[in-house]
Design an enzyme around this catalytic site. Structure first.
Site, short mmCIF file in Angstrom:
data_model
loop_
_atom_site.label_atom_id
_atom_site.label_comp_id
_atom_site.label_asym_id
_atom_site.label_seq_id
_atom_site.Cartn_x
_atom_site.Cartn_y
_atom_site.Cartn_z
N GLY A 20 0.83 -1.21 0.00
CA GLY A 20 0.00 0.00 0.00
C GLY A 20 0.86 1.25 0.00
N SER A 61 1.43 3.41 -3.45
CA SER A 61 0.98 4.40 -4.43
C SER A 61 -0.41 4.92 -4.13
CB SER A 61 0.96 3.77 -5.83
OG SER A 61 2.21 3.26 -6.15
N GLU A 80 12.71 -4.23 -4.57
CA GLU A 80 11.62 -4.45 -5.51
C GLU A 80 12.15 -4.36 -6.94
OE1 GLU A 80 8.43 -1.56 -5.34
OE2 GLU A 80 7.18 -2.70 -6.74
N ASN A 85 10.59 3.64 -15.70
CA ASN A 85 11.94 3.66 -16.24
C ASN A 85 12.50 5.08 -16.36
OD1 ASN A 85 11.77 0.94 -16.19
ND2 ASN A 85 12.07 0.61 -18.39
C1 LIG Z 1 0.20 -2.98 -13.07
C2 LIG Z 1 0.67 -2.12 -11.95
C3 LIG Z 1 0.82 -2.67 -10.69
C4 LIG Z 1 1.22 -1.87 -9.60
N1 LIG Z 1 1.28 -2.42 -8.34
C5 LIG Z 1 1.49 -1.62 -7.26
C6 LIG Z 1 1.38 -2.13 -5.92
O1 LIG Z 1 1.12 -3.31 -5.71
N2 LIG Z 1 1.53 -1.27 -4.88
C7 LIG Z 1 1.83 0.04 -5.07
O2 LIG Z 1 1.98 0.76 -4.07
N3 LIG Z 1 1.94 0.56 -6.32
C8 LIG Z 1 1.77 -0.23 -7.42
N4 LIG Z 1 1.85 0.29 -8.70
C9 LIG Z 1 2.06 1.72 -8.85
C10 LIG Z 1 3.35 2.11 -9.55
O3 LIG Z 1 4.44 2.07 -8.67
C11 LIG Z 1 3.12 3.51 -10.14
O4 LIG Z 1 2.20 3.38 -11.18
C12 LIG Z 1 4.38 4.12 -10.66
O5 LIG Z 1 5.22 4.49 -9.60
C13 LIG Z 1 4.09 5.36 -11.54
O6 LIG Z 1 3.26 6.26 -10.86
P1 LIG Z 1 1.94 6.84 -11.55
O7 LIG Z 1 1.16 5.72 -12.12
O8 LIG Z 1 1.28 7.71 -10.55
O9 LIG Z 1 2.45 7.72 -12.78
P2 LIG Z 1 3.04 9.19 -12.69
O10 LIG Z 1 3.96 9.30 -11.54
O11 LIG Z 1 1.92 10.16 -12.76
O12 LIG Z 1 3.88 9.26 -14.02
C14 LIG Z 1 3.29 9.50 -15.31
C15 LIG Z 1 4.41 9.56 -16.35
O13 LIG Z 1 5.30 10.64 -16.05
C16 LIG Z 1 6.64 10.20 -15.93
N5 LIG Z 1 7.30 10.93 -14.84
C17 LIG Z 1 6.80 11.21 -13.63
N6 LIG Z 1 7.70 11.89 -12.88
C18 LIG Z 1 8.81 12.02 -13.65
C19 LIG Z 1 10.10 12.60 -13.46
N7 LIG Z 1 10.43 13.17 -12.29
N8 LIG Z 1 11.00 12.53 -14.47
C20 LIG Z 1 10.69 11.94 -15.64
N9 LIG Z 1 9.48 11.37 -15.90
C21 LIG Z 1 8.56 11.41 -14.91
C22 LIG Z 1 6.51 8.71 -15.55
O14 LIG Z 1 7.65 7.98 -15.94
C23 LIG Z 1 5.29 8.30 -16.34
O15 LIG Z 1 5.66 8.00 -17.66
C24 LIG Z 1 1.51 -0.50 -9.81
C25 LIG Z 1 1.38 0.05 -11.10
C26 LIG Z 1 0.97 -0.74 -12.16
C27 LIG Z 1 0.83 -0.10 -13.52
#
Ligand SMILES: Cc1cc2nc3c(=O)[nH]c(=O)nc-3n(C[C@H](O)[C@H](O)[C@H](O)COP(=O)(O)OP(=O)(O)OC[C@H]3O[C@@H](n4cnc5c(N)ncnc54)[C@H](O)[C@@H]3O)c2cc1C
Length: 394
Positions: free
Chosen positions: A126, A128, A244, A380
């Site tokens: 828990g 994100s 992770e 990435n």
């Molecule tokens: C299938 C799946 C399973 C997951 N499972 C879990 C889980 O079990 N528990 C949990 O806690 N989380 C989980 N996650 C969450 C995951 O860690 C986040 O989706 C991830 O960290 C990206 O955050 P966001 O989706 O809010 O995208 P955002 O942070 O909003 O990013 C959107 C885009 O902007 C880019 N970006 C953002 N900030 C920057 C920066 N500073 N520099 C360059 N580019 C940037 C990102 O690379 C991305 O392309 C999961 C996600 C997915 C898709």
């Protein structure tokens, strides 16, 4: 495509391989190869591995760890993946287990570690929240101290396999007035049977329901479920995220997919021979082969450089390149499956009846599902930022 191993390491490899192929039922390994692993497959496998002392080899020896050399740890992970053994649940073995072992109280260790290793407790992550993924430290879920409980309010999202979660490790804000957003966060262990928790499933692009949202409405968490010190959660979270990343690269899985693909391509007819002779396909396979060799060496470097359960910063590089390799292979698998990749996969409990030929019909679902690999565990783009800062010193 093997690194040169010493005689002892070869004997070690043969020993773990023997357990994996003899003890883990073949139907489970077949479903895993086709990404159709079920909840029960994961539980059954982890319990078998634990009974053989192979579920948590990287934990401290006092709690079931093996004290292996980096090469042995690498061989273990690689053999698991190459033999299509469902991985021990990452939330348990790579994430919360090492955190409790390193920072938890003696009581928490006794209560949680054996059950976590044996998957008697299924953990979910828990961390994100909406608006707090890449920028995790902006999270808004609060844990307000009231006597001997924290009262949890807020929302978590993208919780993988949270539908099975008995417990969740939660990052929550305990000090909203802290000068920096990274300060004032705490790491709490939440029993999912506590009143006030609501789950809503999220359907993914491949039709699967493997992620969820969770809502907390005045959920009462006993203070003894705080791990480590209050307001120090960010440093525990960073420790966890390194481990992770390490696990997401799955170099052994890529090697298995590569070998399967090379074999399949040699039997797929084209106008001028087989797919394996096709110049474009061959070039892509050569490139994948080189990448996988480099990744295997990098994986070994990361394992060797990790200390006291703390992953090396090179894990960012491994996560980024490892997931790119898996995604590239999933494209080649679509290419090999051709028109068959457009067929719908078998429905319902298809996992029971799938055969190797069905790989073609799930190529598209796998391709779509694997888009997630470059997002979760820190996208990435974020890994590039970490590499720039911690490895290149920019
Ligand atoms: C299938 C799946 C399973 C997951 N499972 C879990 C889980 O079990 N528990 C949990 O806690 N989380 C989980 N996650 C969450 C995951 O860690 C986040 O989706 C991830 O960290 C990206 O955050 P966001 O989706 O809010 O995208 P955002 O942070 O909003 O990013 C959107 C885009 O902007 C880019 N970006 C953002 N900030 C920057 C920066 N500073 N520099 C360059 N580019 C940037 C990102 O690379 C991305 O392309 C999961 C996600 C997915 C898709």
């Amino acid at each position: 495509m093997d690194l040169e191993l010493s005689r002892e390491d070869i004997a070690f490899r043969d020993g773990v391989r023997e357990v994996f192929t003899r003890e883990i039922p073949e139907d489970i390994r077949r479903r895993n190869a086709l990404s159709r692993t079920t909840h029960d497959d994961i539980v059954t496998t982890q319990r078998i591995l634990n009974a053989h002392g192979l579920a948590v080899p990287h934990w401290p020896v006092a709690w079931g760890g093996k004290g292996w050399t980096p090469t042995q740890s690498h061989i273990y992970a690689s053999e698991l993946q190459r033999n299509s053994v469902p991985q021990p649940l990452a939330f348990n073995v790579s994430m919360v287990g090492p955190i409790i072992a390193e920072f938890g109280s003696e009581e928490q260790k006794r209560q949680f570690l054996p059950a976590t290793a044996n998957l008697d407790i299924w953990w979910s992550q828990g961390f994100s929240e909406p608006e707090a993924g890449s920028d995790l430290a902006s999270l808004r879920t609060t844990a307000r101290r009231e006597g001997d409980v924290y009262v949890l309010n807020g929302q978590k999202t993208w919780t993988t396999l949270g539908q099975y979660g008995d417990w969740m490790f939660v990052l929550a804000r305990t000090d909203p007035d802290a000068p920096r957003k990274q300060q004032g966060l705490s790491f709490l262990l939440l029993d999912m049977t506590t009143p006030g928790i609501e789950r809503r499933p999220i359907t993914l692009v491949d039709g699967s329901e493997e992620v969820n949202e969770f809502f907390f409405d005045n959920v009462r968490v006993p203070v003894e479920n705080l791990v480590g010190e209050e307001n120090k959660g960010w440093s525990y979270a960073k420790f966890l995220l390194g481990n992770e990343r390490n696990g997401i690269a799955q170099v052994g899985t890529s090697q298995r997919v590569f070998a399967d693909l090379a074999e399949a391509a040699a039997g797929i007819p084209t106008e001028s021979g087989t797919l394996a002779d096709d110049p474009q396909f061959r070039t892509s396979m050569h490139s994948a082969r080189t990448t996988l060799l480099a990744l295997e060496a990098t994986q070994l470097r990361v394992t060797g450089a990790s200390e006291n359960g703390q992953a090396s910063p090179v894990s960012s590089l491994l996560k980024m390149e490892g997931t790119k390799a898996l995604q590239e292979l999933s494209k080649l698998r679509m290419r090999a499956a051709g028109d068959d990749s457009m067929l719908l996969p078998p429905d319902g409990d298809a996992g029971e009846s799938l055969h190797a030929d069905d790989a073609a019909t799930i190529a598209a679902a796998q391709y779509l599902n694997q888009r997630k690999l470059s997002i979760f565990g820190g996208s990435n783009e974020i890994q590039r930022g970490v590499i720039a800062k911690t490895i290149l010193g920019l």
